[in-house]
Design a protein around this motif. Structure first.
Motif, PDB file in Angstrom:
ATOM      1  N   TYR A 609       0.834  -1.208   0.000  1.00  0.00           N
ATOM      2  CA  TYR A 609       0.000   0.000   0.000  1.00  0.00           C
ATOM      3  C   TYR A 609       0.867   1.255   0.000  1.00  0.00           C
ATOM      4  N   ARG A 610       1.903   1.262   0.868  1.00  0.00           N
ATOM      5  CA  ARG A 610       2.748   2.448   0.965  1.00  0.00           C
ATOM      6  C   ARG A 610       3.488   2.696  -0.355  1.00  0.00           C
ATOM      7  N   LEU A 611       3.952   1.634  -1.005  1.00  0.00           N
ATOM      8  CA  LEU A 611       4.645   1.786  -2.286  1.00  0.00           C
ATOM      9  C   LEU A 611       3.700   2.364  -3.338  1.00  0.00           C
ATOM     10  N   ALA A 612       2.487   1.831  -3.421  1.00  0.00           N
ATOM     11  CA  ALA A 612       1.510   2.344  -4.383  1.00  0.00           C
ATOM     12  C   ALA A 612       1.183   3.809  -4.107  1.00  0.00           C
ATOM     13  N   ASP A 613       1.032   4.145  -2.832  1.00  0.00           N
ATOM     14  CA  ASP A 613       0.731   5.521  -2.452  1.00  0.00           C
ATOM     15  C   ASP A 613       1.846   6.468  -2.894  1.00  0.00           C
ATOM     16  N   GLU A 633      -4.991  -8.771  -4.656  1.00  0.00           N
ATOM     17  CA  GLU A 633      -4.766 -10.212  -4.719  1.00  0.00           C
ATOM     18  C   GLU A 633      -4.413 -10.772  -3.346  1.00  0.00           C
ATOM     19  N   VAL A 634      -3.927  -9.903  -2.475  1.00  0.00           N
ATOM     20  CA  VAL A 634      -3.622 -10.305  -1.093  1.00  0.00           C
ATOM     21  C   VAL A 634      -4.842 -10.071  -0.211  1.00  0.00           C
ATOM     22  N   SER A 635      -5.456  -8.892  -0.351  1.00  0.00           N
ATOM     23  CA  SER A 635      -6.650  -8.564   0.430  1.00  0.00           C
ATOM     24  C   SER A 635      -7.399  -7.423  -0.247  1.00  0.00           C
ATOM     25  N   ARG A 636      -8.668  -7.644  -0.570  1.00  0.00           N
ATOM     26  CA  ARG A 636      -9.492  -6.588  -1.175  1.00  0.00           C
ATOM     27  C   ARG A 636     -10.039  -5.633  -0.115  1.00  0.00           C
ATOM     28  N   THR A 641      -8.019   0.529  -0.258  1.00  0.00           N
ATOM     29  CA  THR A 641      -7.385   0.151  -1.529  1.00  0.00           C
ATOM     30  C   THR A 641      -8.347   0.272  -2.706  1.00  0.00           C
ATOM     31  N   LEU A 642      -9.565  -0.232  -2.562  1.00  0.00           N
ATOM     32  CA  LEU A 642     -10.520  -0.182  -3.673  1.00  0.00           C
ATOM     33  C   LEU A 642     -10.844   1.263  -4.048  1.00  0.00           C
ATOM     34  N   TYR A 643     -10.951   2.129  -3.059  1.00  0.00           N
ATOM     35  CA  TYR A 643     -11.200   3.545  -3.336  1.00  0.00           C
ATOM     36  C   TYR A 643     -10.024   4.148  -4.106  1.00  0.00           C
ATOM     37  N   ARG A 644      -8.782   3.798  -3.679  1.00  0.00           N
ATOM     38  CA  ARG A 644      -7.614   4.350  -4.367  1.00  0.00           C
ATOM     39  C   ARG A 644      -7.546   3.874  -5.826  1.00  0.00           C
ATOM     40  N   LEU A 662     -16.271   1.277  -6.442  1.00  0.00           N
ATOM     41  CA  LEU A 662     -16.792   2.086  -5.347  1.00  0.00           C
ATOM     42  C   LEU A 662     -18.015   1.456  -4.704  1.00  0.00           C
ATOM     43  N   GLU A 663     -18.851   0.822  -5.492  1.00  0.00           N
ATOM     44  CA  GLU A 663     -20.025   0.147  -4.935  1.00  0.00           C
ATOM     45  C   GLU A 663     -19.586  -0.943  -3.961  1.00  0.00           C
ATOM     46  N   GLU A 664     -18.574  -1.719  -4.341  1.00  0.00           N
ATOM     47  CA  GLU A 664     -18.050  -2.768  -3.455  1.00  0.00           C
ATOM     48  C   GLU A 664     -17.435  -2.161  -2.197  1.00  0.00           C
ATOM     49  N   TYR A 665     -16.674  -1.097  -2.399  1.00  0.00           N
ATOM     50  CA  TYR A 665     -15.972  -0.490  -1.266  1.00  0.00           C
ATOM     51  C   TYR A 665     -16.942   0.115  -0.253  1.00  0.00           C
ATOM     52  N   LEU A 666     -17.994   0.819  -0.756  1.00  0.00           N
ATOM     53  CA  LEU A 666     -18.927   1.495   0.140  1.00  0.00           C
ATOM     54  C   LEU A 666     -19.845   0.538   0.887  1.00  0.00           C
TER      55      LEU A 666
END
Length: 725
Positions: A609-613, A633-636, A641-644, A662-666
């Motif tokens: 996450y930090r690398l992607a950010d 692939e590790v954790s949805r 993450t999904l929002y990003r 976004l629908e999944e994330y919310l």
């Protein structure tokens, strides 16, 4: 030595009972090598103190020499059974005779080769024995017979000189020789109480003539007559200033009387005329005196000199560890000395327990566990080491191991207070923090001085997110407790948490203190702990984390580098290093650090996450998107993450894909305003204006007057021209 609070010491430990013989005394004979006392030997009076009744801090050097008499084996009563035994007996007698006159081989030490340790027998050293003592078989046999009557209670000490067989002797020299042999035999068995009445009536000149002055002083010290013993040693040294054993023993008695300056002067002189082992004792005694005077640096130097002459003496290494500790030396240095002591004497229970106390108090829990397990092999029923092992596992976040130790502990505790604290620990381990608080507090009703209870209560309040309550109890822990530094660490965390919660008002604060938040005090406390315990990786990490949060980046970098040095594979520490590098503007190094972490830990979610950010912040959107998607692939569900991903898709005009994400994330994070705002914008951008307006309504319920939501409504909805087809 540190103590463990909360539970009574287990007095049944065999190793603790025997330690004085194996550790605290210079080179005492083992039980098997001491002649068994004769039957019906007179017992010591209950009121008589022995050397064992005095503090053990300076007990390592007491001389084993029973007096100034050269030991001679009593072979006169041997009855040969065969001709071969006759020759063997003659050979042994000749050998003993030669042995009594020979010089001992030089003892080699690390620095130099000292002269003969028994050189005090030489008249040049003024420590020779009187040659007038009669060692004939007749006198030895008579001494054995009289001794049997004496220790059997048949004859009193005062009547020995008038015993018919003694009166019948040719001269006083033979009479006093009988007394010398009896005293020698009693001292060989360490029966000082029986020996003392034989020496006391003798005139000082007779004691000097027959070499009993040293024996007299030693009998006095071992029967509790310390003042008289000091006087006798001083008298002996006035006549024979280079008497090695008298110098050492007098110095030790002065140490026991806390007369440190006098002891220092004596030992400083003794190192000039003692040799080999006794030179080691003199240096150790000098160091002991300096410790008593608070002169720790010079004591360290003198313990090291003692070790040069006696490198395999565990107690000197142990005392060196204590002096290093008192001097504030790094834990690595202290541990090296303790490790040497344990390597020489690995079955010494008290040594292991003391070392474990030091390790726990310095928050070195892994090392403490290793040492405590060794200690408990020597005494499985010992309560305090078991308790400390339990607490070490608890500090490491290993509740199953802690529970196992608690079950073993409960088998060996008996008092109500111990059982109450054990119940509080059981509740805490099972995360029943409120009941644990109640139980631990109840243990304080009869003992307000219980550091374990204070520490446990403080931890429980922290677990309940009540840092102010935790602070009250953690401040009560005594400075000499093994829980003091662990308590300071928890106290620092409590202050930081209080600052984060803005609970920073204190009673009777000065204006200056009022301007300072508790979190600032907490960070300063952590920094002080880091300076005091630089080998503790946990403290180093916390200092780095908290100073990073306050943008004190130079301190943060120093602390995290130390933590990584101590734990080079700890991914959490490596991740914080990457964050510090990024905040310092070293983006390329930060990304390289994260990539290196992921090469070793490819499923480490925080690093992905930090690398992607950071890639997104660095304008590398495609790489950022790819990295975020690898995280799914590790954790949805990890973080947002999904929002990003949806935000990156939306920036690439892929609004439909963004809507799905976004629908999944919310569904998981309904209250995320930023995600819902992007969800509304995506509906508007795909001309689904009713759905867009519905999301704006939800946003305004969550965050009234949200400027972005109102602007979105103004642009897409409010003029009424847009409507769903």
């Amino acid at each position: 030595m540190f103590r463990i609070e909360g539970f009574m010491a287990n007095s049944k430990t065999p190793d603790m009972i025997n330690e004085q013989g194996t550790d605290e005394s210079e080179s005492r004979a083992s039980v098997s090598s001491i002649s068994a006392p004769k039957k019906n030997a007179p017992k010591k009076a209950a009121s008589n103190k022995t050397a064992n009744d005095y503090p053990q801090q300076y007990m390592d050097e007491i001389s084993d020499d029973s007096g100034d008499i050269t030991p001679v084996k009593h072979l006169a009563n041997a009855i040969p059974l065969t001709v071969s035994f006759v020759f063997l007996g003659i050979a042994l007698i000749l050998f003993e005779s030669a042995l009594s006159n020979r010089e001992e081989a030089p003892i080699k030490v690390l620095v130099t080769t000292e002269s003969d340790e028994l050189a005090e027998e030489n008249p040049l050293n003024n420590e020779t024995e009187n040659s007038s003592v009669d060692y004939s078989a007749k006198i030895i046999d008579l001494a054995d017979e009289i001794e049997s009557l004496y220790v059997g209670g048949t004859i009193e000490a005062a009547k020995i000189m008038t015993h018919p067989q003694v009166v019948a002797l040719k001269n006083q020299n033979q009479t006093y020789s009988v007394i010398v042999h009896i005293v020698e035999s009693l001292l060989a068995r360490k029966d000082y109480t029986a020996a003392l009445p034989l020496i006391t009536p003798l005139e000082e000149s007779i004691r000097d003539q027959y070499g009993l002055s040293f024996s007299y002083a030693k009998c006095l010290s071992n029967t509790g007559e310390i003042a008289q013993a000091i006087e006798q040693y001083q008298s002996l040294l006035a006549k024979r200033p280079a008497h090695q054993r008298a110098s050492i023993n007098l110095g030790l008695l002065l140490l026991r009387q806390n007369q440190f300056q006098q002891a220092k002067t004596l030992f400083a002189s003794a190192v000039s005329y003692t040799s080999a082992t006794r030179k080691a004792k003199s240096y150790a005694g000098l160091a002991d005196a300096e410790v008593g005077l608070g002169e720790f640096q010079s004591s360290i130097a003198n313990y090291k000199k003692a070790i040069e002459y006696r490198p395999s003496h565990p107690l000197t290494w142990r005392k060196l560890a204590r002096a290093e500790q008192a001097n504030g030396s790094p834990s690595k240095v202290v541990r090296q000395a303790y490790d040497k002591a344990v390597g020489i004497d690995p079955r010494n229970f008290r040594l292991l327990a003391e070392y474990a106390d030091y390790l726990f108090s310095n928050m070195l829990y892994s090392e403490a566990i290793s040492v405590l397990r060794k200690a408990l092999k020597q005494s499985k029923e010992s309560v305090n080491p078991r308790l400390l092992l339990l607490m070490s596992y608890l500090e490491q976040g290993r509740p199953l191991n802690a529970s196992k130790q608690l079950r073993l502990l409960q088998k060996h505790i008996s008092s109500n207070q111990e059982k109450t604290l054990a119940s509080a620990l059981e509740q805490y381990i099972s995360k029943q923090y409120r009941p644990s608080l109640t139980t631990a507090k109840s243990s304080l009703k009869k003992n307000r001085d219980n550091n374990l209870a204070y520490y446990l209560i403080g931890r429980a309040y922290l677990a309940l997110a009540k840092p102010r309550n935790a602070e009250i109890y953690l401040r009560k822990i005594a400075t000499d407790s093994v829980y003091y530094l662990p308590g300071r660490y928890r106290l620092a965390l409590a202050l930081i948490e209080r600052g984060a919660n803005n609970k920073d008002k204190k009673v009777n604060q000065s204006a200056e203190e009022a301007e300072k938040k508790p979190s600032d005090n907490g960070v300063e406390m952590l920094a002080e702990l880091f300076e005091r315990l630089p080998d503790n990786h946990k403290i180093a990490y916390q200092v780095a984390l908290q100073t990073y949060a306050k943008r004190k980046l130079s301190i943060a970098e120093t602390a995290i580098d130390r933590a990584i040095q101590l734990r080079p594979k700890d991914k959490k520490y490596l991740l914080l290093k990457a964050r510090i590098l990024w905040r310092n503007g070293l983006s390329e190094q930060s990304v390289e650090q994260l990539q290196a972490i992921l090469a070793e830990n490819p499923r480490y979610k925080r690093a992905i996450y930090r690398l992607a950010d950071y890639l997104e912040q660095d304008g590398k959107s495609d790489l950022a998107l790819q990295t975020f998607e690898s995280l799914t692939e590790v954790s949805r569900e990890y973080s947002n993450t999904l929002y990003r991903i949806a935000r990156l898709r939306s920036s690439q005009k892929q609004s439909q894909q963004a809507l799905v994400l976004l629908e999944e994330y919310l569904q998981q994070k309904e209250g995320d305003v930023a995600a819902r705002l992007l969800y509304a914008r995506s509906f508007c951008e795909t001309s689904q204006f009713n759905l867009c307006d519905k999301q704006i309504e939800l946003i305004l319920k969550l965050a009234p007057n949200n400027k972005d939501a109102l602007e979105l409504r103004r642009v897409f909805i409010s003029d009424g021209t847009n409507s769903d087809q």
